[in-house]
Motif scaffolding. Structure first.
Motif, short mmCIF file in Angstrom:
data_model
loop_
_atom_site.label_atom_id
_atom_site.label_comp_id
_atom_site.label_asym_id
_atom_site.label_seq_id
_atom_site.Cartn_x
_atom_site.Cartn_y
_atom_site.Cartn_z
N VAL A 63 6.23 -39.46 16.89
CA VAL A 63 7.54 -39.96 17.32
C VAL A 63 7.72 -41.42 16.93
N ASN A 64 8.84 -41.75 16.27
CA ASN A 64 9.14 -43.14 15.93
C ASN A 64 9.54 -43.92 17.17
N GLY A 65 9.44 -45.25 17.06
CA GLY A 65 9.71 -46.09 18.21
C GLY A 65 11.10 -45.95 18.78
N ASP A 66 12.12 -45.92 17.90
CA ASP A 66 13.49 -45.81 18.41
C ASP A 66 13.74 -44.45 19.05
N GLU A 67 13.09 -43.41 18.53
CA GLU A 67 13.21 -42.08 19.13
C GLU A 67 12.55 -42.06 20.51
N ALA A 68 11.42 -42.75 20.62
CA ALA A 68 10.72 -42.82 21.91
C ALA A 68 11.58 -43.50 22.96
N ILE A 69 12.31 -44.54 22.55
CA ILE A 69 13.20 -45.23 23.49
C ILE A 69 14.26 -44.27 24.02
N ASP A 70 14.85 -43.48 23.12
CA ASP A 70 15.84 -42.49 23.54
C ASP A 70 15.25 -41.53 24.57
N ILE A 97 16.16 -52.80 19.72
CA ILE A 97 17.04 -53.61 20.56
C ILE A 97 18.36 -52.88 20.81
N SER A 98 18.91 -52.29 19.75
CA SER A 98 20.20 -51.61 19.90
C SER A 98 20.07 -50.35 20.76
N LYS A 99 18.88 -49.74 20.77
CA LYS A 99 18.67 -48.54 21.59
C LYS A 99 18.45 -48.88 23.07
N GLY A 100 18.14 -50.15 23.37
CA GLY A 100 18.00 -50.52 24.77
C GLY A 100 16.74 -51.26 25.17
N ALA A 101 15.85 -51.56 24.22
CA ALA A 101 14.66 -52.34 24.56
C ALA A 101 15.07 -53.74 25.00
N VAL A 102 14.41 -54.27 26.03
CA VAL A 102 14.77 -55.59 26.56
C VAL A 102 13.74 -56.66 26.17
N GLY A 103 12.74 -56.27 25.40
CA GLY A 103 11.75 -57.23 24.95
C GLY A 103 10.98 -56.69 23.77
N TYR A 104 10.40 -57.61 22.98
CA TYR A 104 9.64 -57.20 21.80
C TYR A 104 8.51 -58.20 21.62
N ILE A 105 7.27 -57.74 21.80
CA ILE A 105 6.09 -58.60 21.72
C ILE A 105 5.22 -58.19 20.53
N LEU A 106 4.82 -59.18 19.75
CA LEU A 106 3.91 -58.91 18.64
C LEU A 106 2.47 -58.97 19.12
N LYS A 107 1.70 -57.96 18.79
CA LYS A 107 0.31 -57.91 19.23
C LYS A 107 -0.49 -59.08 18.68
N SER A 108 -0.16 -59.50 17.47
CA SER A 108 -0.93 -60.57 16.83
C SER A 108 -0.64 -61.95 17.40
N GLN A 109 0.42 -62.06 18.19
CA GLN A 109 0.86 -63.37 18.66
C GLN A 109 0.61 -63.62 20.14
N HIS A 110 0.19 -62.60 20.87
CA HIS A 110 0.11 -62.74 22.32
C HIS A 110 -1.18 -62.15 22.89
N SER A 111 -1.64 -62.77 23.96
CA SER A 111 -2.81 -62.27 24.68
C SER A 111 -2.37 -61.22 25.70
N ILE A 112 -3.34 -60.54 26.29
CA ILE A 112 -3.04 -59.56 27.33
C ILE A 112 -2.32 -60.23 28.50
N LYS A 113 -2.74 -61.44 28.84
CA LYS A 113 -2.09 -62.15 29.95
C LYS A 113 -0.63 -62.45 29.63
N ASP A 114 -0.31 -62.72 28.37
CA ASP A 114 1.08 -62.94 27.97
C ASP A 114 1.92 -61.69 28.22
N ILE A 115 1.33 -60.54 27.93
CA ILE A 115 2.05 -59.28 28.11
C ILE A 115 2.33 -59.05 29.59
N VAL A 116 1.35 -59.35 30.42
CA VAL A 116 1.54 -59.21 31.87
C VAL A 116 2.69 -60.08 32.34
N GLU A 117 2.75 -61.30 31.84
CA GLU A 117 3.84 -62.21 32.21
C GLU A 117 5.17 -61.69 31.70
#
Length: 220
Positions: A63-70, A97-117
């Motif tokens: 399943v693609n990401g946008d399909e999963a959002i639906d 974003i257009s399908k309704g996601a309210v955030g987008y985090i890059l795995k390479s740019q953030h720690s686990i603690k960032d995701i929690v926040e």
């Protein structure tokens, strides 16, 4: 206070387990459930309460990401979807974003603690975008040799709007830019005027629509 119910959908076992391990130690989360596929979540998750936030890897099997959002929003229309991905493809970002996601985090740019926040921010009504992703949105407002932007913001206005897009409060933006909160309010008024909006909700909605239009015209 235990008031956040979260679901993690991630097919990489090590990442999923690390995130779950961090979440269950935080007292703000009352339930934490995890799945390796979107199908397992949709068809097997019968537990209550319904998830406040779903952390979603968009590169899942079948399943693609946008399909999963639906699929998620069809079952849980009030759920906040936070994309957690290593991909920066503009077309996929726009679709999510257009399908309704309210955030987008890059795995390479953030720690686990960032995701929690980030989960806490979207649960409280904010949005969270990695700086690189936010920049893709703001690039619309940069004049280029190919096409002049219809809306021109100053560098400081872009910085303030970047804070708004990331869900920061006026005080947090003021602290980050080393300016007063009254100055932030002044910039926000100027941004609203240039964007022809009257609220933050309208601003984010317009940014989303402009982001989509720009991608359609292949201006990224």
């Amino acid at each position: 206070m235990n008031n956040i119910n979260v679901v993690v959908i991630e097919d990489a076992d090590s990442i999923r387990k690390s995130l779950v391990a961090e979440l269950i130690t935080d007292t703000e989360f009352s339930t934490v459930r995890s799945y390796g596929t979107i199908e397992n979540f949709i068809f097997e998750d019968k537990e209550e309460p319904f998830p406040d936030v779903v952390v979603l890897d968009i590169q899942l099997p079948k399943v693609n990401g946008d399909e999963a959002i639906d699929m998620i929003l069809l079952t849980y229309p009030k759920t906040n979807i936070l994309i957690y991905s290593m991909y920066m493809d503009s077309s996929m970002i726009i679709k999510c974003i257009s399908k309704g996601a309210v955030g987008y985090i890059l795995k390479s740019q953030h720690s686990i603690k960032d995701i929690v926040e980030a989960i806490k921010i979207v649960k409280s009504g904010g949005s969270y975008l990695s700086p690189i992703i936010a920049r893709k949105v703001l690039n619309y407002f940069h004049p280029s040799s190919e096409k002049k932007s219809q809306i021109s913001l100053t560098i400081r206005e872009e910085q303030v709007m970047n804070g708004l897009v990331n869900g920061s409060s006026y005080q947090e933006i003021a602290n980050e830019l080393n300016i007063s909160i009254d100055t932030v309010r002044t910039y926000v008024k100027k941004i609203y005027g240039k964007m022809q909006v009257k609220s933050k909700v309208q601003l984010l909605s317009k940014i989303k629509s402009l982001f989509y239009i720009k991608e359609s015209n292949q201006l990224f």
